[in-house]
Motif scaffolding. Structure first.
Motif, short mmCIF file in Angstrom:
data_model
loop_
_atom_site.label_atom_id
_atom_site.label_comp_id
_atom_site.label_asym_id
_atom_site.label_seq_id
_atom_site.Cartn_x
_atom_site.Cartn_y
_atom_site.Cartn_z
N GLY A 142 41.92 113.61 44.55
CA GLY A 142 41.44 114.16 45.73
C GLY A 142 42.41 114.70 46.65
N ALA A 143 43.55 113.78 46.89
CA ALA A 143 44.56 114.38 47.66
C ALA A 143 45.40 115.45 46.88
CB ALA A 143 45.60 113.21 47.70
N LEU A 144 45.52 115.27 45.81
CA LEU A 144 46.12 116.36 44.91
C LEU A 144 45.13 117.76 44.92
CD1 LEU A 144 48.53 116.45 42.93
CD2 LEU A 144 47.07 116.19 41.00
N HIS A 145 43.96 117.70 44.96
CA HIS A 145 43.09 118.98 44.88
C HIS A 145 43.29 119.30 46.43
CE1 HIS A 145 39.62 121.32 44.16
NE2 HIS A 145 39.26 121.11 45.04
N THR A 146 43.31 118.71 47.41
CA THR A 146 43.33 119.11 48.67
C THR A 146 44.77 119.84 49.10
OG1 THR A 146 41.75 117.58 49.80
CG2 THR A 146 43.39 118.48 51.19
N ALA A 147 45.72 119.21 48.38
CA ALA A 147 47.17 119.76 48.53
C ALA A 147 47.24 121.33 48.01
CB ALA A 147 48.10 118.68 48.20
N TYR A 148 46.80 121.11 46.63
CA TYR A 148 46.58 122.58 45.70
C TYR A 148 46.14 123.58 46.80
CZ TYR A 148 45.65 126.06 42.17
OH TYR A 148 45.71 127.01 41.56
N ARG A 149 45.03 123.41 47.23
CA ARG A 149 43.98 124.04 48.11
C ARG A 149 44.63 124.77 49.26
NH1 ARG A 149 37.95 122.40 48.90
NH2 ARG A 149 38.04 124.71 49.52
N ASN A 150 45.48 123.84 49.89
CA ASN A 150 46.29 124.22 50.98
C ASN A 150 47.61 124.90 50.65
OD1 ASN A 150 44.14 123.15 52.58
ND2 ASN A 150 45.29 121.06 52.89
N ALA A 151 47.88 125.17 49.71
CA ALA A 151 49.32 125.35 49.09
C ALA A 151 49.37 126.95 49.20
CB ALA A 151 49.55 125.02 47.68
N GLY A 152 48.18 127.71 49.44
CA GLY A 152 48.21 129.18 49.33
C GLY A 152 48.75 129.94 48.38
N ALA A 153 49.87 130.89 48.85
CA ALA A 153 50.87 131.39 47.84
C ALA A 153 51.69 130.78 47.29
CB ALA A 153 51.55 132.66 48.73
N ALA A 154 51.71 129.45 47.46
CA ALA A 154 52.83 128.56 46.76
C ALA A 154 52.11 127.76 45.80
CB ALA A 154 53.48 127.71 47.71
N GLY A 155 50.72 128.13 45.51
CA GLY A 155 49.89 127.36 44.58
C GLY A 155 50.40 127.63 42.74
N PRO A 156 51.12 128.61 42.69
CA PRO A 156 51.94 128.66 41.33
C PRO A 156 52.83 127.67 41.19
CG PRO A 156 51.18 130.99 41.81
CD PRO A 156 50.94 129.95 43.09
N ALA A 157 53.66 127.75 42.25
CA ALA A 157 55.04 126.60 42.27
C ALA A 157 54.41 125.28 42.25
CB ALA A 157 55.80 127.04 43.53
N PHE A 158 53.41 124.88 43.18
CA PHE A 158 52.41 123.80 43.04
C PHE A 158 52.22 123.20 41.57
CE2 PHE A 158 49.33 120.73 43.75
CZ PHE A 158 49.70 119.67 44.52
N LEU A 159 51.59 124.20 40.86
CA LEU A 159 51.16 123.87 39.42
C LEU A 159 52.44 123.44 38.73
CD1 LEU A 159 48.22 126.50 38.84
CD2 LEU A 159 48.07 123.88 39.36
N ASP A 160 53.44 124.35 38.82
CA ASP A 160 54.74 124.00 38.08
C ASP A 160 55.16 122.54 38.19
OD1 ASP A 160 54.75 126.62 37.03
OD2 ASP A 160 56.02 127.28 38.62
N HIS A 161 54.94 121.97 39.33
CA HIS A 161 55.38 120.62 39.35
C HIS A 161 54.22 119.45 39.49
CE1 HIS A 161 59.58 122.04 39.73
NE2 HIS A 161 58.85 122.88 40.47
N LEU A 162 53.06 119.87 39.08
CA LEU A 162 51.93 119.22 39.16
C LEU A 162 51.98 117.77 38.70
CD1 LEU A 162 48.91 119.54 40.09
CD2 LEU A 162 48.43 120.20 37.88
N VAL A 163 52.76 117.26 37.61
CA VAL A 163 53.00 116.10 37.18
C VAL A 163 53.56 115.13 38.41
CG1 VAL A 163 53.59 114.46 35.73
CG2 VAL A 163 52.53 116.46 34.95
N GLU A 164 54.57 115.72 38.80
CA GLU A 164 55.44 115.06 39.90
C GLU A 164 54.59 114.91 41.23
OE1 GLU A 164 56.47 117.65 38.21
OE2 GLU A 164 58.19 116.90 37.03
N HIS A 165 53.78 115.90 41.47
CA HIS A 165 52.86 115.76 42.78
C HIS A 165 51.88 114.87 42.47
CE1 HIS A 165 54.74 118.96 44.49
NE2 HIS A 165 54.38 120.23 43.83
N PHE A 166 51.49 114.56 41.35
CA PHE A 166 50.26 113.74 40.82
C PHE A 166 50.99 112.19 41.23
CE2 PHE A 166 48.76 110.63 37.85
CZ PHE A 166 47.34 110.35 38.39
N TRP A 167 52.04 111.98 40.58
CA TRP A 167 52.63 110.65 40.45
C TRP A 167 53.00 110.27 42.24
CZ3 TRP A 167 51.24 107.66 37.21
CH2 TRP A 167 51.31 108.10 35.73
N SER A 168 53.33 111.29 42.91
CA SER A 168 53.49 111.11 44.13
C SER A 168 52.21 110.73 44.90
CB SER A 168 54.34 112.17 44.97
OG SER A 168 55.59 112.53 44.48
N ALA A 169 51.30 111.18 44.75
CA ALA A 169 49.95 111.04 45.15
C ALA A 169 49.76 109.59 44.70
CB ALA A 169 49.01 112.13 44.97
#
Length: 231
Positions: A196-223
């Motif tokens: 849920g936290a990851l989904h919200t962070a991605y939706r709020n990333a806006g134009a930085a969404g593609p870069a967020f996806l590039d590091h999605l696994v790292e974002h997940f473990w941080s979440a």
């Protein structure tokens, strides 16, 4: 020179050379300096006590300067000369072999303690993918003190994890929970909260969404870590 507590690995013939372990050059320099040794002393010790006649001061300097990394046998010998364990010279282990070396274990030791045939274990180590049963996996987790992230890495399922996470944040978050729960040794409630936290962070990333996806696994473990701390 006597051998240090770092022992030679049990001799096992593998059909192909293994990649170098994750060597930590600053640790090697720090340990050498602490013993008051120059690179020439290290090279001499590796030649005279460990039967590596090609090791020169220039090669030791190259290891410490990140020009090249020592192989497994060279790392074991270097640990012996520096009177430390192999684990003291490693960075963060990721593969089965790296975890084994970090704990100073021989392949036969890991096989015995996880209930595997030694040849079967070596095949897994060479392929870079753990394929043990649930019981054997539980033994491996205890032996290597693996975190959920470490277990995914030794199972070589990080690409699968990335794909499931991408599905979760882009469209089917609820549908992704079940396959992710099967893949990850993580409490289901914690997993749902982290997604849920990851989904919200991605939706709020806006134009930085593609870069967020590039590091999605790292974002997940941080979440996951943040969700655990919040509990």
């Amino acid at each position: 020179m006597h051998r240090s507590p770092a022992q030679h690995e049990t001799e096992s013939t593998s059909p192909s050379p293994s990649p170098s372990p994750p060597f930590d050059p600053p640790a090697a320099r720090r340990l050498r300096a602490g013993l008051g040794m120059g690179v020439e002393h290290v090279a001499y010790g590796m030649r005279s006590s460990y039967g590596l006649p090609y090791v020169t001061p220039d090669l030791v300097t190259a290891w410490e300067g990140r020009v090249v990394a020592p192989t497994g046998p060279e790392l074991t010998a270097l640990a012996g000369v520096l009177w430390c364990s192999v684990g003291d010279l490693l960075g963060e282990p990721r593969t089965l072999r790296e975890h084994r070396l970090a704990r100073g274990l021989a392949p036969d030791d890991v096989a015995h303690r996880t209930g595997l045939d030694p040849v079967a274990y070596l095949r897994m180590e060479e392929s870079g993918r753990w394929r043990g049963t649930e019981r054997q996996t539980a033994a491996l987790v205890g032996l290597f003190d693996l975190s959920p992230r470490g277990l995914v890495a030794v199972m070589d399922r990080e690409d699968e994890l990335a794909g499931l996470l991408r599905q979760a944040v882009e469209a089917r978050r609820r549908a992704s929970v079940r396959p992710l729960a099967k893949l990850l040794p993580v409490d289901r409630g914690l997993l749902e909260n982290a997604l849920g936290a990851l989904h919200t962070a991605y939706r709020n990333a806006g134009a930085a969404g593609p870069a967020f996806l590039d590091h999605l696994v790292e974002h997940f473990w941080s979440a996951v870590a943040a969700t655990e701390q919040a509990r």
